[in-house]
Design a protein around this motif. Structure first.
Motif, PDB file in Angstrom:
ATOM      1  N   GLY A 156       0.775  -1.236   0.000  1.00 35.51           N
ATOM      2  CA  GLY A 156       0.000   0.000   0.000  1.00 35.51           C
ATOM      3  C   GLY A 156       0.800   1.274   0.000  1.00 35.51           C
ATOM      4  N   HIS A 157       1.908   1.328  -0.767  1.00 35.92           N
ATOM      5  CA  HIS A 157       2.702   2.553  -0.896  1.00 35.92           C
ATOM      6  C   HIS A 157       3.126   3.104   0.470  1.00 35.92           C
TER       7      HIS A 157
ATOM      8  N   GLY B  66      -4.302   7.067  -3.109  1.00 32.59           N
ATOM      9  CA  GLY B  66      -3.367   5.951  -3.201  1.00 32.59           C
ATOM     10  C   GLY B  66      -2.442   5.797  -2.024  1.00 32.59           C
TER      11      GLY B  66
ATOM     12  N   SER C 226      -2.109   5.664   2.437  1.00 33.01           N
ATOM     13  CA  SER C 226      -2.883   5.345   3.630  1.00 33.01           C
ATOM     14  C   SER C 226      -2.205   5.924   4.863  1.00 33.01           C
TER      15      SER C 226
ATOM     16  N   ALA D 101      -1.556   3.138   7.472  1.00 33.22           N
ATOM     17  CA  ALA D 101      -0.420   2.286   7.113  1.00 33.22           C
ATOM     18  C   ALA D 101       0.899   2.996   7.389  1.00 33.22           C
TER      19      ALA D 101
ATOM     20  N   ALA E 108      -6.239  -6.432   4.590  1.00 34.80           N
ATOM     21  CA  ALA E 108      -5.910  -5.748   5.850  1.00 34.80           C
ATOM     22  C   ALA E 108      -5.390  -6.727   6.894  1.00 34.80           C
TER      23      ALA E 108
ATOM     24  N   GLN F 114      -1.786  -7.173   5.672  1.00 35.14           N
ATOM     25  CA  GLN F 114      -1.031  -5.950   5.428  1.00 35.14           C
ATOM     26  C   GLN F 114      -0.398  -5.382   6.689  1.00 35.14           C
ATOM     27  N   TYR F 115      -1.181  -5.218   7.727  1.00 36.39           N
ATOM     28  CA  TYR F 115      -0.657  -4.562   8.929  1.00 36.39           C
ATOM     29  C   TYR F 115       0.323  -5.433   9.714  1.00 36.39           C
TER      30      TYR F 115
END
Length: 244
Positions: A46-47, A69, A71, A74, A131, A134-135
């Motif tokens: 996620g960039h 784009g 977050s 994040a 999610a 991701q985290y």
């Protein structure tokens, strides 16, 4: 050119009795790891950066201002994990023996465990970064890179921060002969930049197959570095580079 090549050779194959011993080439390996990890985090999570906190702070500002784009949660998670890892690295470095090789070996082994955890998350998620994956990936990788940065800072090997290249590039230009500078260690600085570039390049290529492969290669590099450091630190010829 001759001076540049000599400095590069000195960095890759330090002569016997060198003040930093085998630390420079092994830290170049950790710089490659940084490029690999940031390729994974930016392109697949996620960039967001987990090693380059300058970029991450900027991304956080962009995200809070409504840029598409990006977050904010994040970026904030990566910052928090990195800071927690750096705090742990600072305490770890304070509580360890003064031998620099053993300190870096122990740190690299802990990094390897964190990256192994990230690899397990990626495998369990079947390479699908929702999610739920991701985290945990951001946190585990951020912790690993914060730990690395804190201990590398403590080691104090010039021009080998393994993560931040802004001052390395500044020094390369500002200290060059064209700027009437003394041009100290140009080869080491160039190798540091190339190592980061190589890590990013390889990481991006590996991501075409999936996150697990990129993290698996990262883990292999960390394990190799940790084993090499332990073996070199156990050698009777290490006192010249052991002291902080």
């Amino acid at each position: 050119m001759r001076e540049l090549l000599a400095d590069a050779a000195h960095t890759l194959v330090p002569p016997k009795g060198d003040r930093h011993g085998p630390l420079p080439p092994l830290m170049l390996g950790l710089t490659v790891v940084t490029g690999l990890v940031d390729a994974v985090s930016y392109l697949a999570l996620g960039h967001v950066f987990v090693a380059n906190m300058t970029g991450n702070v900027v991304f956080l500002g962009f995200a809070l201002a409504g840029a598409q784009g990006l977050s904010a949660p994040a970026s904030a998670s990566a910052l928090a994990a990195f800071l927690a890892g750096a705090a742990a690295g600072g305490r770890f470095g304070t509580g360890r023996p003064a031998h620099r090789g053993r300190l870096l070996a122990a740190t690299t082994a802990l990094q390897a465990l964190l990256v192994a955890g990230a690899l397990g998350v990626a495998l369990a998620a079947h390479d699908r970064v929702g999610a739920a994956a991701q985290y945990p990936l951001i946190v585990l990788l951020g912790l690993a890179m914060g730990l690395q940065n804190a201990v590398v800072r403590r080691l104090g090997v010039p021009d080998l921060t393994t993560t931040v290249l802004t001052m390395t590039l500044t020094g390369l230009a500002a200290d060059s002969a064209a700027a009437a500078g003394a041009a100290p260690r140009p080869g080491r600085r160039i190798l540091s930049v190339l190592a980061m570039f190589l890590g990013a390049l390889v990481g991006t290529a590996l991501l075409r197959t999936g996150i697990p492969l990129a993290l698996g290669v990262t883990l292999a590099l960390l394990v190799t570095a940790a084993v090499a450091l332990w073996r070199l630190s156990a050698s009777a010829s290490t006192p010249h580079w052991a002291a902080q």
